[in-house]
Design a protein around this motif. Structure first.
Motif, PDB file in Angstrom:
ATOM      1  N   ALA A   1       0.843  -1.211   0.000  1.00 50.99           N
ATOM      2  CA  ALA A   1       0.000   0.000   0.000  1.00 50.99           C
ATOM      3  C   ALA A   1       0.872   1.253   0.000  1.00 50.99           C
ATOM      4  CB  ALA A   1      -0.948  -0.008   1.205  1.00 50.99           C
ATOM      5  N   VAL A   2       1.998   1.212   0.715  1.00 48.56           N
ATOM      6  CA  VAL A   2       2.920   2.349   0.731  1.00 48.56           C
ATOM      7  C   VAL A   2       3.510   2.566  -0.657  1.00 48.56           C
ATOM      8  CG1 VAL A   2       5.167   3.156   1.583  1.00 48.56           C
ATOM      9  CG2 VAL A   2       3.478   2.246   3.193  1.00 48.56           C
ATOM     10  N   VAL A   3       3.947   1.493  -1.315  1.00 47.38           N
ATOM     11  CA  VAL A   3       4.518   1.603  -2.656  1.00 47.38           C
ATOM     12  C   VAL A   3       3.476   2.179  -3.621  1.00 47.38           C
ATOM     13  CG1 VAL A   3       5.383   0.273  -4.639  1.00 47.38           C
ATOM     14  CG2 VAL A   3       6.233  -0.224  -2.330  1.00 47.38           C
ATOM     15  N   LEU A   4       2.252   1.671  -3.540  1.00 46.67           N
ATOM     16  CA  LEU A   4       1.158   2.150  -4.388  1.00 46.67           C
ATOM     17  C   LEU A   4       0.893   3.638  -4.169  1.00 46.67           C
ATOM     18  CD1 LEU A   4      -1.532   1.653  -6.091  1.00 46.67           C
ATOM     19  CD2 LEU A   4      -2.597   1.275  -3.868  1.00 46.67           C
ATOM     20  N   LEU A   5       0.731   4.030  -2.908  1.00 46.12           N
ATOM     21  CA  LEU A   5       0.411   5.421  -2.600  1.00 46.12           C
ATOM     22  C   LEU A   5       1.570   6.347  -2.932  1.00 46.12           C
ATOM     23  CD1 LEU A   5      -1.579   7.490  -1.533  1.00 46.12           C
ATOM     24  CD2 LEU A   5      -0.836   6.922   0.795  1.00 46.12           C
ATOM     25  N   GLN A   6       2.802   5.929  -2.650  1.00 48.83           N
ATOM     26  CA  GLN A   6       3.950   6.779  -2.961  1.00 48.83           C
ATOM     27  C   GLN A   6       4.073   7.014  -4.459  1.00 48.83           C
ATOM     28  OE1 GLN A   6       5.984   8.252  -0.395  1.00 48.83           O
ATOM     29  NE2 GLN A   6       6.286   9.555  -2.179  1.00 48.83           N
ATOM     30  N   ALA A   7       3.819   5.968  -5.253  1.00 53.47           N
ATOM     31  CA  ALA A   7       3.847   6.128  -6.721  1.00 53.47           C
ATOM     32  C   ALA A   7       2.767   7.109  -7.165  1.00 53.47           C
ATOM     33  CB  ALA A   7       3.663   4.777  -7.397  1.00 53.47           C
ATOM     34  N   ALA A   8       1.590   7.033  -6.541  1.00 50.35           N
ATOM     35  CA  ALA A   8       0.497   7.959  -6.886  1.00 50.35           C
ATOM     36  C   ALA A   8       0.878   9.391  -6.524  1.00 50.35           C
ATOM     37  CB  ALA A   8      -0.788   7.549  -6.169  1.00 50.35           C
ATOM     38  N   LEU A   9       1.469   9.582  -5.348  1.00 49.46           N
ATOM     39  CA  LEU A   9       1.888  10.924  -4.915  1.00 49.46           C
ATOM     40  C   LEU A   9       2.965  11.480  -5.837  1.00 49.46           C
ATOM     41  CD1 LEU A   9       2.154  10.257  -1.070  1.00 49.46           C
ATOM     42  CD2 LEU A   9       0.351  11.545  -2.225  1.00 49.46           C
ATOM     43  N   ASP A  10       3.955  10.643  -6.152  1.00 46.84           N
ATOM     44  CA  ASP A  10       5.050  11.083  -7.028  1.00 46.84           C
ATOM     45  C   ASP A  10       4.526  11.437  -8.423  1.00 46.84           C
ATOM     46  OD1 ASP A  10       6.729  10.593  -4.874  1.00 46.84           O
ATOM     47  OD2 ASP A  10       7.550   8.725  -5.713  1.00 46.84           O
ATOM     48  N   GLY A  11       3.582  10.637  -8.917  1.00 43.35           N
ATOM     49  CA  GLY A  11       2.990  10.917 -10.227  1.00 43.35           C
ATOM     50  C   GLY A  11       2.233  12.229 -10.237  1.00 43.35           C
ATOM     51  N   GLU A  12       1.475  12.485  -9.169  1.00 42.94           N
ATOM     52  CA  GLU A  12       0.736  13.746  -9.099  1.00 42.94           C
ATOM     53  C   GLU A  12       1.695  14.930  -9.020  1.00 42.94           C
ATOM     54  OE1 GLU A  12      -2.557  16.160  -6.432  1.00 42.94           O
ATOM     55  OE2 GLU A  12      -2.498  13.982  -6.317  1.00 42.94           O
ATOM     56  N   ARG A  13       2.746  14.773  -8.242  1.00 43.42           N
ATOM     57  CA  ARG A  13       3.710  15.862  -8.111  1.00 43.42           C
ATOM     58  C   ARG A  13       4.401  16.142  -9.450  1.00 43.42           C
ATOM     59  NH1 ARG A  13       4.873  14.608  -3.613  1.00 43.42           N
ATOM     60  NH2 ARG A  13       6.473  13.058  -3.928  1.00 43.42           N
ATOM     61  N   ALA A  14       4.680  15.087 -10.213  1.00 43.45           N
ATOM     62  CA  ALA A  14       5.373  15.247 -11.494  1.00 43.45           C
ATOM     63  C   ALA A  14       4.476  15.832 -12.584  1.00 43.45           C
ATOM     64  CB  ALA A  14       5.924  13.897 -11.956  1.00 43.45           C
ATOM     65  N   THR A  15       3.202  15.455 -12.576  1.00 41.01           N
ATOM     66  CA  THR A  15       2.320  15.867 -13.664  1.00 41.01           C
ATOM     67  C   THR A  15       1.355  16.988 -13.298  1.00 41.01           C
ATOM     68  OG1 THR A  15       0.576  14.291 -13.091  1.00 41.01           O
ATOM     69  CG2 THR A  15       2.320  13.512 -14.586  1.00 41.01           C
ATOM     70  N   GLY A  16       1.100  17.150 -12.003  1.00 36.69           N
ATOM     71  CA  GLY A  16       0.103  18.118 -11.565  1.00 36.69           C
ATOM     72  C   GLY A  16      -1.321  17.592 -11.671  1.00 36.69           C
ATOM     73  N   ASN A  17      -1.464  16.332 -12.081  1.00 34.54           N
ATOM     74  CA  ASN A  17      -2.788  15.718 -12.224  1.00 34.54           C
ATOM     75  C   ASN A  17      -3.002  14.674 -11.132  1.00 34.54           C
ATOM     76  OD1 ASN A  17      -3.394  17.103 -14.636  1.00 34.54           O
ATOM     77  ND2 ASN A  17      -2.114  15.644 -15.756  1.00 34.54           N
ATOM     78  N   PRO A  18      -4.239  14.520 -10.659  1.00 31.78           N
ATOM     79  CA  PRO A  18      -4.520  13.459  -9.690  1.00 31.78           C
ATOM     80  C   PRO A  18      -4.137  12.104 -10.283  1.00 31.78           C
ATOM     81  CG  PRO A  18      -6.393  14.949  -9.858  1.00 31.78           C
ATOM     82  CD  PRO A  18      -5.436  15.317 -10.963  1.00 31.78           C
ATOM     83  N   PRO A  19      -3.784  11.145  -9.432  1.00 27.35           N
ATOM     84  CA  PRO A  19      -3.314   9.843  -9.915  1.00 27.35           C
ATOM     85  C   PRO A  19      -4.430   8.981 -10.485  1.00 27.35           C
ATOM     86  CG  PRO A  19      -3.538   9.795  -7.545  1.00 27.35           C
ATOM     87  CD  PRO A  19      -3.791  11.216  -7.975  1.00 27.35           C
TER      88      PRO A  19
END
Length: 167
Positions: free
Chosen positions: A126-144
């Motif tokens: 769950a941590v790996v999943l959520l961290q990837a979602a957070l990193d993706g949002e930070r990189a793109t500016g879009n919700p995961p």
């Protein structure tokens, strides 16, 4: 980056790993492993309320080719039932390919023996999943991922939105 805690949920057939982010959305941390079955939705609802979550990210297991498996259908059905419990908190479905593998590698490299991983592997996934979602949002500016589509009446899994949890 939107401000507010997010909850990450890795749905398994026996256990559900739960993680949360800090309100700034920088770091995912483990919360607990919830036993699948009676009371699982209520417990995740409590966790989301306790952390004042702005959204819940549910892992959607897909094959390496991108096709959804039987497990993806079960995760989607779980997400629909969870959405009915936590509304108006939105649910987003995020590709979780290889999260368990990454979690196992991380635990192994930190010295956790394989026989001791069962208790924490779901939280780590769950941590790996959520961290990837957070990193993706930070990189793109879009919700995961993508938002959970509201079920259409008489169309399969949505019928279970008011039903109980599978046993």
């Amino acid at each position: 980056m939107r401000h507010g805690a997010r909850i990450g949920v890795d749905v398994g057939s026996v256990r559900i790993g739960v993680a949360r982010s800090d309100p700034s959305g920088l770091l995912a941390t483990p919360v607990e492993t919830v036993r699948r079955g009676r009371g699982d939705l209520a417990r995740i609802e409590e966790i989301a309320a306790e952390h004042e979550a702005i959204e819940i990210v549910v892992g959607l297991p897909t094959s390496l080719s991108g096709r959804e498996s039987h497990a993806a259908g079960a995760a989607r059905e779980f997400a629909v039932r969870l959405a009915a419990r936590v509304a108006p908190v939105p649910i987003r479905l995020v590709d979780e390919r290889l999260t368990t593998v990454s979690a196992q590698q991380g635990l192994r490299s930190s010295g956790v023996k394989a026989r001791n991983q069962r208790d924490v592997i779901d939280q780590a996934a769950a941590v790996v999943l959520l961290q990837a979602a957070l990193d993706g949002e930070r990189a793109t500016g879009n919700p995961p991922g993508r938002p959970l589509e509201p079920p259409r009446p008489g169309n399969g899994p949505g019928e279970e939105a008011s039903g109980g949890t599978p046993r």
